[in-house]
Structures are given as structure tokens and as C-alpha cells.
Design a protein around this motif. Sequence first.
Motif, PDB file in Angstrom:
ATOM      1  N   ARG A  97       0.753  -1.190   0.048  1.00 35.50           N
ATOM      2  CA  ARG A  97      -0.125   0.020  -0.024  1.00 35.50           C
ATOM      3  C   ARG A  97       0.805   1.015  -0.008  1.00 35.50           C
ATOM      4  NH1 ARG A  97      -4.430  -0.105   4.550  1.00 35.50           N
ATOM      5  NH2 ARG A  97      -4.903   1.752   3.245  1.00 35.50           N
ATOM      6  N   LEU A  98       2.108   1.049   0.759  1.00 35.63           N
ATOM      7  CA  LEU A  98       2.898   2.323   0.608  1.00 35.63           C
ATOM      8  C   LEU A  98       3.504   2.625  -0.567  1.00 35.63           C
ATOM      9  CD1 LEU A  98       4.867   1.984   3.999  1.00 35.63           C
ATOM     10  CD2 LEU A  98       3.252   3.970   3.298  1.00 35.63           C
ATOM     11  N   ALA A  99       4.000   1.299  -1.174  1.00 33.39           N
ATOM     12  CA  ALA A  99       4.529   1.470  -2.755  1.00 33.39           C
ATOM     13  C   ALA A  99       3.652   2.197  -3.844  1.00 33.39           C
ATOM     14  CB  ALA A  99       5.113   0.061  -3.064  1.00 33.39           C
ATOM     15  N   THR A 100       2.347   1.644  -3.675  1.00 31.53           N
ATOM     16  CA  THR A 100       1.389   2.268  -4.603  1.00 31.53           C
ATOM     17  C   THR A 100       0.650   3.623  -4.217  1.00 31.53           C
ATOM     18  OG1 THR A 100      -0.344   0.817  -3.389  1.00 31.53           O
ATOM     19  CG2 THR A 100       0.747  -0.151  -5.041  1.00 31.53           C
ATOM     20  N   THR A 101       1.260   3.984  -3.086  1.00 24.95           N
ATOM     21  CA  THR A 101       0.895   5.364  -2.611  1.00 24.95           C
ATOM     22  C   THR A 101      -0.669   5.226  -2.241  1.00 24.95           C
ATOM     23  OG1 THR A 101       0.079   6.357  -4.858  1.00 24.95           O
ATOM     24  CG2 THR A 101       2.654   6.648  -3.835  1.00 24.95           C
ATOM     25  N   GLU A 102      -0.946   4.122  -1.924  1.00 25.15           N
ATOM     26  CA  GLU A 102      -2.656   4.085  -1.513  1.00 25.15           C
ATOM     27  C   GLU A 102      -2.592   4.435  -0.198  1.00 25.15           C
ATOM     28  OE1 GLU A 102      -5.572   0.315  -0.290  1.00 25.15           O
ATOM     29  OE2 GLU A 102      -4.294   0.094  -2.125  1.00 25.15           O
ATOM     30  N   LEU A 103      -1.576   4.144   0.481  1.00 27.28           N
ATOM     31  CA  LEU A 103      -1.232   4.446   2.041  1.00 27.28           C
ATOM     32  C   LEU A 103      -0.082   5.280   2.319  1.00 27.28           C
ATOM     33  CD1 LEU A 103      -2.149   3.934   5.069  1.00 27.28           C
ATOM     34  CD2 LEU A 103      -0.263   2.212   4.964  1.00 27.28           C
ATOM     35  N   ARG A 104      -0.249   6.464   2.835  1.00 25.22           N
ATOM     36  CA  ARG A 104       0.858   7.559   3.327  1.00 25.22           C
ATOM     37  C   ARG A 104       1.105   7.496   4.836  1.00 25.22           C
ATOM     38  NH1 ARG A 104       4.126   8.434  -0.581  1.00 25.22           N
ATOM     39  NH2 ARG A 104       3.898  10.471  -1.443  1.00 25.22           N
ATOM     40  N   LEU A 105       2.470   7.639   5.161  1.00 26.96           N
ATOM     41  CA  LEU A 105       2.685   7.791   6.446  1.00 26.96           C
ATOM     42  C   LEU A 105       2.832   9.207   6.531  1.00 26.96           C
ATOM     43  CD1 LEU A 105       5.145   4.876   7.523  1.00 26.96           C
ATOM     44  CD2 LEU A 105       2.878   4.794   7.859  1.00 26.96           C
ATOM     45  N   SER A 106       2.344   9.530   7.991  1.00 26.83           N
ATOM     46  CA  SER A 106       2.618  10.989   8.422  1.00 26.83           C
ATOM     47  C   SER A 106       2.927  11.232   9.705  1.00 26.83           C
ATOM     48  CB  SER A 106       1.314  11.673   7.988  1.00 26.83           C
ATOM     49  OG  SER A 106       0.090  11.370   8.854  1.00 26.83           O
ATOM     50  N   VAL A 107       3.413  12.154  10.289  1.00 23.80           N
ATOM     51  CA  VAL A 107       3.680  12.420  11.497  1.00 23.80           C
ATOM     52  C   VAL A 107       3.297  13.728  11.847  1.00 23.80           C
ATOM     53  CG1 VAL A 107       6.046  11.301  11.373  1.00 23.80           C
ATOM     54  CG2 VAL A 107       5.881  13.666  10.650  1.00 23.80           C
ATOM     55  N   LEU A 108       2.814  13.774  13.468  1.00 28.57           N
ATOM     56  CA  LEU A 108       2.275  14.948  13.876  1.00 28.57           C
ATOM     57  C   LEU A 108       3.330  15.928  14.012  1.00 28.57           C
ATOM     58  CD1 LEU A 108       0.407  13.466  16.786  1.00 28.57           C
ATOM     59  CD2 LEU A 108      -0.618  14.681  14.822  1.00 28.57           C
TER      60      LEU A 108
END
Length: 176
Positions: free
Chosen positions: A101-112
Motif C-alpha cells: 500500500r505504501l509502494a502504490t501510494t494508496e497509504l501514506r505515513l505522516s507524523v504529527l
Amino acid sequence: MTPVQKLIGLGLAILLALAIGFGGAWQVQDWRMGKKIAERIAEQSAHHQKELDAITGEAWLQQSAELDKRLGTEEKLALQDQQHTKELSDEQRKQAVIRDRLATTELRLSVLLDAADSASGCSVPTATGAVGVVHAAHRVQLDPAHAQRIIAITDAGDHGLIALRACQAYVREVSR
């Protein structure tokens, strides 16, 4: 033959008869004592055989109990191993899905982001826009390569924790 000679011959005959009688009595007594000793030895042998049978039976019961205990422990350890292997494979599947999901940019990690921290050098507006949630915290998305590295690190940590739990369960089971 003279009467003295006859008397001596008779004395000798009596002496010889007594010697034969005593010798025979001695033999009979020896035979009877031998028979008693043989009976006593047979009794002791039977008694010792009973004791040996009892000891052997007790040893067999102890060995059987130890074998049952060992087999039970091995069975529990095999079940725990299966459980930990399943946990590990489930975790690997989850991590693979997250990486995909990260590789397909379906999921993005974010930080506060701490907008009040002036040392961060990031100029994120503190006021919320009309589109956002009023009390939402500010978040910044991570670069996908950095996100992949973070996921790899957490994946290794998850594997380590699962292995640690498996080792602890093994030690608890074996030490019982």
C-alpha cells in the motif's frame, strides 16, 4: 579264642557298629540340615524375587509417568510453536500489505507536527482552514522511501517480539 579275645572282638564289633551308627546318623542329620538350608534358600530367593518384582513395577510406573509428562510437554511445545509460527506469518502478511500500500501510494505515513516548536524550522500555519477539522493536529507526510524503511524496522521489531514471546513460553513450559 580266649574269652578275653572274644570280649575284645565283641567290643570292637560294638565299637564298629556304634561308629557306623554315628556315621549314618551324622549323614542323615547332614542330609536333613542340607534340605532345610535348601528350603530356606528357596524361601529367601522367592522373597527377594517378590521384592525385585515390586521394585521393577515401581520403576516401570515412574518411567511411564515421566514418559507421559515428557510427551505432554512436547505436545504443548509443538502447539505453541504452531501458534507462534502462525502469529509470525500473519504479521508478515500484514507487513507485506502495508509495504504494498505504501509502494502504490494508496497509504501514506505522516507524523504529527508541533507547530509551536520554533526549532523545527517548518512553517506550517497554526490556523486551520475552512476545509480541515477545527481541532485537528498538523501532520506532514513522509517520503515513501523513508516510510518503507520505517516499516522494515517495525517489521524486524515485530519479528523479534514474536520470537521473544516464543522463547519465553518455551522456557516457562520446560522449567515446570
